[in-house]
Every structure is written in structure tokens, then in C-alpha cells.
Write an enzyme that holds these catalytic residues in place. Structure first.
Site, PDB file in Angstrom:
ATOM      1  N   HIS A 167      26.545  68.295  81.192  1.00 61.96           N
ATOM      2  CA  HIS A 167      26.902  66.907  81.484  1.00 61.96           C
ATOM      3  C   HIS A 167      26.658  66.636  82.963  1.00 61.96           C
ATOM      4  O   HIS A 167      26.975  67.486  83.809  1.00 61.96           O
ATOM      5  CB  HIS A 167      28.375  66.653  81.127  1.00 61.96           C
ATOM      6  CG  HIS A 167      28.701  65.203  80.993  1.00 61.96           C
ATOM      7  ND1 HIS A 167      28.771  64.360  82.082  1.00 61.96           N
ATOM      8  CD2 HIS A 167      28.930  64.430  79.898  1.00 61.96           C
ATOM      9  CE1 HIS A 167      29.053  63.136  81.664  1.00 61.96           C
ATOM     10  NE2 HIS A 167      29.148  63.151  80.333  1.00 61.96           N
ATOM     11  N   TYR A 189      28.335  57.036  86.207  1.00 60.56           N
ATOM     12  CA  TYR A 189      27.390  58.118  86.507  1.00 60.56           C
ATOM     13  C   TYR A 189      26.495  57.779  87.694  1.00 60.56           C
ATOM     14  O   TYR A 189      25.727  58.619  88.159  1.00 60.56           O
ATOM     15  CB  TYR A 189      26.568  58.478  85.262  1.00 60.56           C
ATOM     16  CG  TYR A 189      27.452  58.887  84.100  1.00 60.56           C
ATOM     17  CD1 TYR A 189      28.493  59.794  84.295  1.00 60.56           C
ATOM     18  CD2 TYR A 189      27.280  58.352  82.831  1.00 60.56           C
ATOM     19  CE1 TYR A 189      29.338  60.157  83.255  1.00 60.56           C
ATOM     20  CE2 TYR A 189      28.114  58.702  81.780  1.00 60.56           C
ATOM     21  CZ  TYR A 189      29.143  59.602  82.000  1.00 60.56           C
ATOM     22  OH  TYR A 189      29.980  59.963  80.979  1.00 60.56           O
ATOM     23  N   ASP A 203      37.120  48.187  85.403  1.00 60.29           N
ATOM     24  CA  ASP A 203      38.336  48.971  85.679  1.00 60.29           C
ATOM     25  C   ASP A 203      38.166  49.681  87.021  1.00 60.29           C
ATOM     26  O   ASP A 203      37.089  49.682  87.604  1.00 60.29           O
ATOM     27  CB  ASP A 203      38.620  49.971  84.537  1.00 60.29           C
ATOM     28  CG  ASP A 203      37.467  50.927  84.309  1.00 60.29           C
ATOM     29  OD1 ASP A 203      37.002  51.541  85.280  1.00 60.29           O
ATOM     30  OD2 ASP A 203      37.011  51.056  83.155  1.00 60.29           O
ATOM     31  N   HIS A 262      35.465  52.634  87.181  1.00 60.09           N
ATOM     32  CA  HIS A 262      34.057  52.215  87.273  1.00 60.09           C
ATOM     33  C   HIS A 262      33.774  51.444  88.559  1.00 60.09           C
ATOM     34  O   HIS A 262      32.664  51.485  89.075  1.00 60.09           O
ATOM     35  CB  HIS A 262      33.650  51.416  86.025  1.00 60.09           C
ATOM     36  CG  HIS A 262      33.534  52.298  84.818  1.00 60.09           C
ATOM     37  ND1 HIS A 262      34.578  52.503  83.956  1.00 60.09           N
ATOM     38  CD2 HIS A 262      32.517  53.070  84.377  1.00 60.09           C
ATOM     39  CE1 HIS A 262      34.208  53.364  83.017  1.00 60.09           C
ATOM     40  NE2 HIS A 262      32.960  53.724  83.249  1.00 60.09           N
TER      41      HIS A 262
HETATM   42  C1  FPP Z   1      32.124  62.707  78.274  1.00 57.06           C
HETATM   43  O1  FPP Z   1      32.705  61.499  78.063  1.00 57.06           O
HETATM   44  C2  FPP Z   1      32.441  63.143  79.658  1.00 57.06           C
HETATM   45  C3  FPP Z   1      32.507  64.405  80.011  1.00 57.06           C
HETATM   46  C4  FPP Z   1      32.312  65.477  79.013  1.00 57.06           C
HETATM   47  C5  FPP Z   1      32.725  64.853  81.420  1.00 57.06           C
HETATM   48  C6  FPP Z   1      33.508  63.938  82.296  1.00 57.06           C
HETATM   49  C7  FPP Z   1      33.726  64.610  83.591  1.00 57.06           C
HETATM   50  C8  FPP Z   1      33.870  63.957  84.742  1.00 57.06           C
HETATM   51  C9  FPP Z   1      33.792  62.488  84.824  1.00 57.06           C
HETATM   52  C10 FPP Z   1      34.042  64.743  86.028  1.00 57.06           C
HETATM   53  C11 FPP Z   1      35.455  64.821  86.470  1.00 57.06           C
HETATM   54  C12 FPP Z   1      35.471  65.418  87.800  1.00 57.06           C
HETATM   55  C13 FPP Z   1      36.548  65.773  88.507  1.00 57.06           C
HETATM   56  C14 FPP Z   1      36.375  66.171  89.913  1.00 57.06           C
HETATM   57  C15 FPP Z   1      37.903  65.819  87.953  1.00 57.06           C
HETATM   58  P1  FPP Z   1      32.098  60.475  76.993  1.00 57.06           P
HETATM   59  O2  FPP Z   1      31.689  61.194  75.746  1.00 57.06           O
HETATM   60  O3  FPP Z   1      33.098  59.380  76.851  1.00 57.06           O
HETATM   61  O4  FPP Z   1      30.868  59.895  77.785  1.00 57.06           O
HETATM   62  P2  FPP Z   1      29.276  60.034  77.614  1.00 57.06           P
HETATM   63  O5  FPP Z   1      28.940  59.531  76.280  1.00 57.06           O
HETATM   64  O6  FPP Z   1      28.769  59.152  78.683  1.00 57.06           O
HETATM   65  O7  FPP Z   1      28.932  61.475  77.833  1.00 57.06           O
HETATM   66 ZN    ZN Z   2      31.972  55.540  82.600  1.00 55.73          ZN
END
Ligand code: FPP
Ligand code: ZN
Length: 506
Positions: free
Chosen positions: A289, A346, A412, A415
Site C-alpha cells: 500500500h 494519497y 473532512d 483529507h
Molecule cells: C486501506 O484503506 C488503507 C490501508 C491498508 C493503509 C492505511 C494506512 C495509512 C493511511 C498510514 C497510516 C500512517 C501512520 C503514520 C499511522 P481502504 O481500503 O479504505 O483504501 P484504498 O481502497 O484506497 O486502499
Molecule cells: Zn482517503
């Protein structure tokens, strides 16, 4: 059917002789046939308004469209369809345009959006109790990225987080909750942003971090919780910003495994998180990821200089290849993982990787003259496309402001903060000073993360990105993701290291 040499010759011959076979794609007919997505940009060309960049030309968008429909491809098409009217300027949602035809950054509105939760939250936010430190960080840091004064929150934030700090060290999310690396990181960064670091019990923090360090080199998120790359980055951020001793506390269980320092086996553990795809997963053998790539890179940039630690522990070429595939077309923002949707957060988690990777790739070779590694010439990613996505698709129109994942989502704090930080990554230049010291001789503090310099977007940069000065976000530290001034204050404040002697104790 086998293609014979003569069939191939015929085709080539036919093509060369018969000019009628080389046709130009029409600009305004059969739009849906090309991409499966209605293309709304033609009015711009007809009216001779602002020129659309190459990746938003109708013929480019259609080039890589996959005709095999799946749930994922339909979701991707739906997202492209909701973004294209904004990206191409057909629908600016009433946001005033800058002189290049992009919506202005709605500074005042976004600032007001981020001030609101800091003044008190309505009852439904009780569901976010465990994430209170994150709300503090997103709002205070986001405001500071907009050059808003946040010093008026200092006392209140210090008093609010005091009870979240556990006696054993570290911060939980809410009252009575276990200390957790993510909550500790968010609290620390929020306190650094408002100048409230005095509330932290550094010695207790050192002891607690010693209990989450693992024998294989990584860190757990909390005692008994999962070991993952976020833990490594959060823990090393706390150790470095607060100048905690690098030696493990005597009571750290990891000492029994022969480890003596927080940094022991850490780089090697991060290596094990790089997968066959080249990207980074939360822990070995998990799914890659983009957000974890940032954690890994930033953690390595705390351990040492980017051009040394990143190539030492990661296959840089394969990581770059993997991350470049996450910049989505036609939106221009980033997705978190393969075949998933663009999302503004992201812009930081992946967009923030580039400065670190650029410094890793360029190394000291180009730094000979001025001691800096320049990312100005780097074309590893499309900065212009990210800026366009954020300004056209992610700003909530209207007086309430705020930024959002994509046009169909609500704004939010999370974001808004990470869109602003991503904008800063795209607009400004961040360079690493390869000649600066990497360790403090007196205290042993790791200094590499303090050797970054930010340079505001030049006139040329702004023109290339289609923004005006007022659309440019402040400099954001590429490793700690708070303002440079806040990082500098923490560096100076704890420069002497050690722990204060409490009267009445030995
Ligand atoms: C999937 O969410 C998201 C993850 C598997 C990882 C999220 C990790 C972070 C944001 C980093 C956190 C960092 C710190 C320092 C605590 P989803 O399935 O809702 O989103 P997607 O479809 O965009 O992958
Ligand atoms: Zn997001």
C-alpha cells in the site's frame, strides 16, 4: 490466423500508399467509443479557452482503457466520469479561477473548516473518541500549512492531552486508553505545531517505546498489538524529535534478545516489508500500500541520509516503478494500491514519497556545488497533474470549505490536512543537504531528518503548475509532516538530550 510475411507486407504497403488509412481521431464525435467515459472538455477547445494538458486530451485518455468490465473497472470509470468535468474546466463549482484557469485554493474557507472542530465537536463525534489526537493533528497542522496562527490552541491542547498520557509513557486515543504509537505520533506532532511539547513526559515515553520495540527490529503499535511499519515510523519520529536516548531502556524486554539500541535491525526489518511488486506492505508478506511506502521511506530518512539508507535497505528502482503506477489517469491524483481509486489523502502518502526518493536517487553527485540534492529537475512524477486534481476535484465549494477524497465524498479533517500537505509536496521543492552532520556528537541524536531544506515554488514553477502565489501552500517538512519551524523548535528545545532531574530523587 497466422500472419504471413506477405500479409504483413501488404498491410504496410497499403498503409504507406493509401493516405486515407491514416486518420485523425475526431475531436468531438464518438467520445464514448474511445474511453467508455463521456468526455466533457470539448467546449474548451471550441471556445479557445485554457489549453488542456496532454494527459487530459481526449485521444490520450482512451489509449489505455480496458474493455473487460469488472466491479473494479466500473468503479474506476465512474470515478473518471465524476472527475472529468472538473478536471477539464467544464464545471468549476463556482470557485473563482486563477489566471491560468484553475480554481484558486480556497484558503479562508479551508482554514475555517479546520478551526471548527478545535472549538468543540457535536455528539456524533463520540464515535471518534479513540482518534482525538488525530483530529488535533489534522486540524492544527492543516491550519499551519495555510499559514494560520495556531498558538491560541497551545494551552487548551496541552490540557486536553494531559490525561491521554499514560503513566507508563505514550499517549492513548482517549481517556483510559492504552498508549498507542499512532496516537502518540499524532499528539506529538499536534503539540509541536502549537508549541506545547512541555507536556510530554519524555523519560516515560522512552521506557514505553522500549516495550514496543521487537527482537526482529520492528515496533508494535502498542503492547501486545500488531507489529507494523507505521509503528517503526511513529516510534522513530518520537525518539528523534524528542531526542530520547537511542539506547534501549534497561527494562526493555528486547534487551534479552541481544538488542541494545532502538535502531538495531530496524533497516533490515524494513527491507522485509518490500514485496515482489516493489512496493511496501505494513509487515512482511502483507498487501502493498502506498501509505506504507511513505512510512518506510520517512523512517529510513530518520535513520540516516536518504541517498545512503534508502538504497541500502530498499530496491529503489522497483519501488519507484510501483509508486508511479499509483498516479491515476485521467484524475492525476494517487491511488493507495493497485487497481483502486484515486483519493486525495494519497497526495500526501504517495505524493510525499517523491522528495525522499528523489533525494535517494540523486545522491551527493549533483550536490557538489552547493551541498544540496536538488529535486527541481526530477520528473519521477507528474506534479502538475496532482495540483490540478486537488484544486479542481477536491475542494468543497461554498463557505464551509474543506477538502475531500474525490468529488462525490464529503470533506473532512484528514483529507483536508493531507491534501494540503500533498499540494505542498507538488508545488515546492525539498532538498537534502548531504554535507550536514548525521549524528549529534554530544547526545547521539540522529540528525539526518533535520537536514532538509524547503524552497518555495518559483515563478517558473508556479507557471508550470498553473497556480498563483496565493494558491501555494506553506513548506511542509518531508519527514515529519509539520511546518519546518515546528521541527526546528523541537530540535532546539531538546538539543541537550538527557532527562530533567526531578527534585527529591537520586
Ligand atoms: C486501506 O484503506 C488503507 C490501508 C491498508 C493503509 C492505511 C494506512 C495509512 C493511511 C498510514 C497510516 C500512517 C501512520 C503514520 C499511522 P481502504 O481500503 O479504505 O483504501 P484504498 O481502497 O484506497 O486502499
Ligand atoms: Zn482517503
Amino acid at each position: 490466423m497466422a500472419i504471413t510475411d506477405s500479409a504483413a507486407d501488404d498491410t504496410l504497403d497499403e498503409l504507406l500508399r493509401n493516405k486515407a488509412r491514416i486518420i485523425e481521431l475526431p475531436d468531438d464525435n464518438n467520445e464514448d467509443e474511445v474511453t467508455g467515459v463521456p468526455f466533457p472538455g470539448n467546449h474548451l477547445r471550441k471556445n479557445g479557452i485554457h489549453h488542456l494538458p496532454q494527459w487530459l486530451q481526449q485521444t490520450t485518455i482512451g489509449l489505455f482503457h480496458d474493455d473487460y468490465n469488472t466491479v473494479s473497472s466500473e468503479a474506476l470509470d465512474k470515478t473518471a466520469a465524476e472527475c472529468l468535468p472538473h478536471l477539464t474546466g467544464q464545471d468549476n463549482q463556482g470557485i473563482p479561477l486563477n489566471r491560468h484557469g484553475l480554481p484558486h485554493l480556497q484558503r479562508k474557507q479551508h482554514a475555517s473548516f479546520l478551526h471548527t472542530p478545535l472549538k468543540g465537536l457535536p455528539a456524533p463525534y463520540a464515535a471518534m473518541d479513540a482518534s482525538r489526537p488525530w483530529l488535533f493533528y489534522w486540524c492544527t497542522a492543516g491550519l499551519s500549512f495555510l499559514r494560520e496562527d495556531v498558538s491560541m490552541y497551545r494551552e487548551r491542547l496541552m490540557e486536553t492531552v494531559r490525561p491521554l498520557q499514560n503513566k507508563i509513557g505514550g499517549f492513548g486515543g482517549g481517556h483510559g486508553q492504552l498508549s498507542h504509537c499512532a496516537c502518540t505520533y499524532a499528539t506529538l506532532l499536534a503539540l509541536a505545531t502549537v508549541g506545547g511539547l512541555d507536556v510530554i513526559d519524555r523519560e516515560a515515553m522512552w521506557h514505553w517505546l522500549g516495550t514496543v520495540k521487537q527482537a526482529d527490529g520492528g515496533f508494535r503499535m502498542a503492547i501486545g498489538a500488531e507489529e507494523d511499519i507505521r509503528g517503526a515510523y511513529c516510534a522513530m519520529t518520537a525518539i528523534t524529535l524528542l531526542n530520547l536516548p537511542l539506547e534501549l531502556p534497561p527494562d526493555s524486554p528486547t534487551r534479552e534478545a541481544g538488542l541494545t539500541h532502538f535502531t538495531d535491525r530496524l533497516g533490515e526489518w524494513i527491507s522485509t516489508c518490500q514485496s515482489y511488486e516493489g512496493g511496501i506492505s505494513s509487515a512482511p508478506n502483507h498487501e502493498v500500500h502506498g501509505a506504507y511506502a511513505f512510512c518506510a521511506l520517512a523512517c529510513l530518512c530518520i535513520l540516516g541520509p536518504p541517498h545512503i539508507t534508502i538504497p541500502k535497505y530498499l530496491d529503489v528502482d522497483r519501488l519507484i516503478r510501483c509508486l508511479t503506477t499509483l498516479q491515476t489517469n485521467p484524475e492525476g491524483g494517487f491511488a493507495g494500491r493497485t487497481n483502486k481509486l484515486v483519493d486525495a489523502c494519497y497526495s500526501h502518502w504517495v505524493g510525499g514519497c517523491w522528495a525522499l526518493l528523489e533525494a535517494a536517487v540523486v545522491g551527493p553527485h549533483e550536490a557538489k556545488q552547493n551541498g544540496s540534492v536538488s529535486s527541481a529537475e526530477s520528473r519521477l512524477w507528474n506534479r502538475e497533474a496532482l495540483v490540478r486534481y486537488l484544486l479542481t476535484c477536491c475542494q468543497q465549494p461554498g463557505p464551509k470549505g474543506g477538502m475531500r477524497d474525490k468529488p462525490s465524498a464529503r470533506p473532512d479533517g484528514y483529507h483536508t490536512c493531507y491534501s494540503l500537505s500533498g499540494l505542498s509536496a507538488a508545488q515546492n521543492q525539498y532538498t537534502y543537504n548531504t554535507t550536514a552532520s548525521t549524528t549529534d556528537r554530544e547526545t547521539g541524536r540522529l540528525l539526518s531528518a533535520f537536514n532538509w531544506k524547503g524552497e518555495r515554488a518559483s515563478e517558473g514553477d508556479m507557471k508550470g503548475l498553473s497556480v498563483e502565489r496565493n494558491d501555494v501552500v506553506e513548506l511542509v517538512h518531508p519527514v515529519f509532516v509539520i511546518r519546518f519551524e515546528a521541527v526546528e523548535e523541537a530540535r532546539r528545545k531538546f538539543a541537550r538530550g538527557g532527562f530533567p532531574v526531578v527534585e527529591g530523587t537520586d
